[in-house]
Enzyme design. Structure first.
Site, mmCIF file in Angstrom:
data_model
loop_
_atom_site.group_PDB
_atom_site.id
_atom_site.type_symbol
_atom_site.label_atom_id
_atom_site.label_comp_id
_atom_site.label_asym_id
_atom_site.label_seq_id
_atom_site.Cartn_x
_atom_site.Cartn_y
_atom_site.Cartn_z
ATOM 1 N N GLY A 16 4.597 4.677 -6.240
ATOM 2 C CA GLY A 16 3.435 4.247 -5.134
ATOM 3 C C GLY A 16 3.818 2.764 -5.204
ATOM 4 N N ARG A 19 2.692 -0.692 -1.228
ATOM 5 C CA ARG A 19 1.955 -1.676 -1.007
ATOM 6 C C ARG A 19 1.109 -1.854 -2.196
ATOM 7 N NH1 ARG A 19 -0.176 2.201 2.151
ATOM 8 N NH2 ARG A 19 1.294 1.718 3.687
ATOM 9 N N GLY A 20 0.125 -2.979 -2.076
ATOM 10 C CA GLY A 20 -1.080 -3.029 -3.277
ATOM 11 C C GLY A 20 -0.095 -3.402 -4.745
ATOM 12 N N ILE A 21 -0.966 -2.730 -5.637
ATOM 13 C CA ILE A 21 -0.539 -3.080 -7.031
ATOM 14 C C ILE A 21 0.984 -2.399 -7.309
ATOM 15 C CG2 ILE A 21 -0.962 -2.264 -9.314
ATOM 16 C CD1 ILE A 21 -4.097 -1.759 -8.501
ATOM 17 N N GLY A 22 1.438 -1.238 -6.774
ATOM 18 C CA GLY A 22 2.746 -0.752 -6.883
ATOM 19 C C GLY A 22 3.801 -1.924 -6.555
ATOM 20 N N LYS A 41 5.498 7.543 -0.488
ATOM 21 C CA LYS A 41 5.695 8.586 0.374
ATOM 22 C C LYS A 41 6.225 7.814 1.895
ATOM 23 C CE LYS A 41 2.826 11.816 1.101
ATOM 24 N NZ LYS A 41 1.327 12.417 1.226
ATOM 25 N N TYR A 167 -12.884 12.104 -9.167
ATOM 26 C CA TYR A 167 -11.985 10.991 -9.380
ATOM 27 C C TYR A 167 -11.800 10.502 -10.692
ATOM 28 C CZ TYR A 167 -10.118 6.230 -8.839
ATOM 29 O OH TYR A 167 -9.429 5.053 -8.809
ATOM 30 N N LYS A 171 -8.356 10.590 -13.073
ATOM 31 C CA LYS A 171 -7.855 9.119 -13.489
ATOM 32 C C LYS A 171 -7.583 9.104 -14.941
ATOM 33 C CE LYS A 171 -6.673 5.944 -11.783
ATOM 34 N NZ LYS A 171 -5.200 5.737 -11.127
#
Length: 287
Positions: A16, A19-22, A41, A167, A171
């Site tokens: 992942g 973008r973002g955290i990854g 993806k 969710y 998680k």
């Protein structure tokens, strides 16, 4: 001041990273000399409102002078995962850091959550973590460098989550798998830990689902600093833990968290309390 490890010559496989955290995890590790396998993806964002691809992340990491490789990965597909692991090892050689970051989110009640969305979150979150981690076990047992399996997931602290059951189940399952592996792999000296933010983090999902405002968010750098702090430990000793970013960094010597805030003030512990309703910051953490 946080001691950041020299990761020169090491290689991380991160899920992942579009973008973002990854993406931030990939960039932060690359800054410390770590080679990066960027997976996710998205390979083409030309027709999307969302910017970012696994290749753009790999290119940004390569600009820091490390080796990179991008692999399109659907963590719901067992054969795709196995092929991606084989490709990563063939292209990069030894992989010693595996970070399960890919995740799906939707917060609805049981009545409102469609079965296919429930399946999606369980397949991406807990099953994806299970398959990626499991797929690397034999390889991690043989690496020369410190070996790690790290997962972006909360502690298992509750027995119900009204309004977000699906969710929360998926998680917390990510942590359950990771911490179980800590015991299963203890003799192999593979450090297995999960990490989770105290506050909400500024990501596409946070903004899309309206999880607060900028006053409530911190930047993804607080999580990448947490991961670097973990990687500075001995995996044979530091394993089987879930860590909150703020608490972990405070213990590492960081007292001023304003560098991570989007606005002035002290964001509430929204993310921790999402899965740990009784969580409260130690008084010494408060600015």
């Amino acid at each position: 001041m946080l001691e950041k490890p020299d990761l020169t010559g090491q290689t991380a496989f991160i899920t992942g990273t579009t973008r973002g955290i990854g993406k931030q995890l990939a960039l932060a590790l690359a800054e410390q000399g770590c080679n990066i396998v960027s997976t996710g993806k998205t390979v083409d964002d030309s027709d999307s409102d969302l910017e970012g691809t696994i290749h753009k992340t790999a290119e940004a990491c390569a600009e820091k002078g490390v080796d990179t490789h991008a692999i399109q990965l659907n963590v719901r597909d067992e054969e795709n995962i196995e092929a991606a692991i084989d490709e990563a090892i063939d292209e990069m050689g030894e992989i010693n850091i595996v970070i399960n970051n890919a995740s799906a989110i939707q917060t609805e009640s049981v009545e409102e959550m469609p079965a296919n969305r429930y399946d999606l979150m369980n397949e991406v979150n807990v099953r994806g973590t299970y398959l990626v981690s499991r797929g690397f076990i034999d390889h991690l047992r043989e690496v020369d460098e410190d070996a790690w399996i790290l997962t972006n997931a909360p502690p298992v602290t509750m027995d119900r989550a009204p309004g977000r059951a699906a969710y929360a189940w998926s998680k917390m399952g990510m942590s359950f798998i990771t911490l179980s592996l800590a015991d299963e792999l203890a003799d192999d000296e593979i450090g297995c830990n999960s990490f989770w933010p105290v506050t909400a983090i500024d990501t596409r999902a946070t903004r899309y689902f309206g999880m607060g405002t900028e006053d409530d968010w911190r930047t993804p750098e607080i999580l990448s600093d947490t991961v670097l702090g973990i990687l500075d430990r001995d995996p044979a000793e530091f394993t089987g833990n879930y860590v909150y970013d703020e608490d972990f960094l405070w213990e590492a010597g960081i007292e001023d968290f304003s560098r991570y805030n989007l606005t002035d003030g002290d964001p509430a512990p929204m993310s921790a309390q999402l899965f740990d309703p009784d969580y409260s910051r130690p008084e010494s953490n408060r600015s």
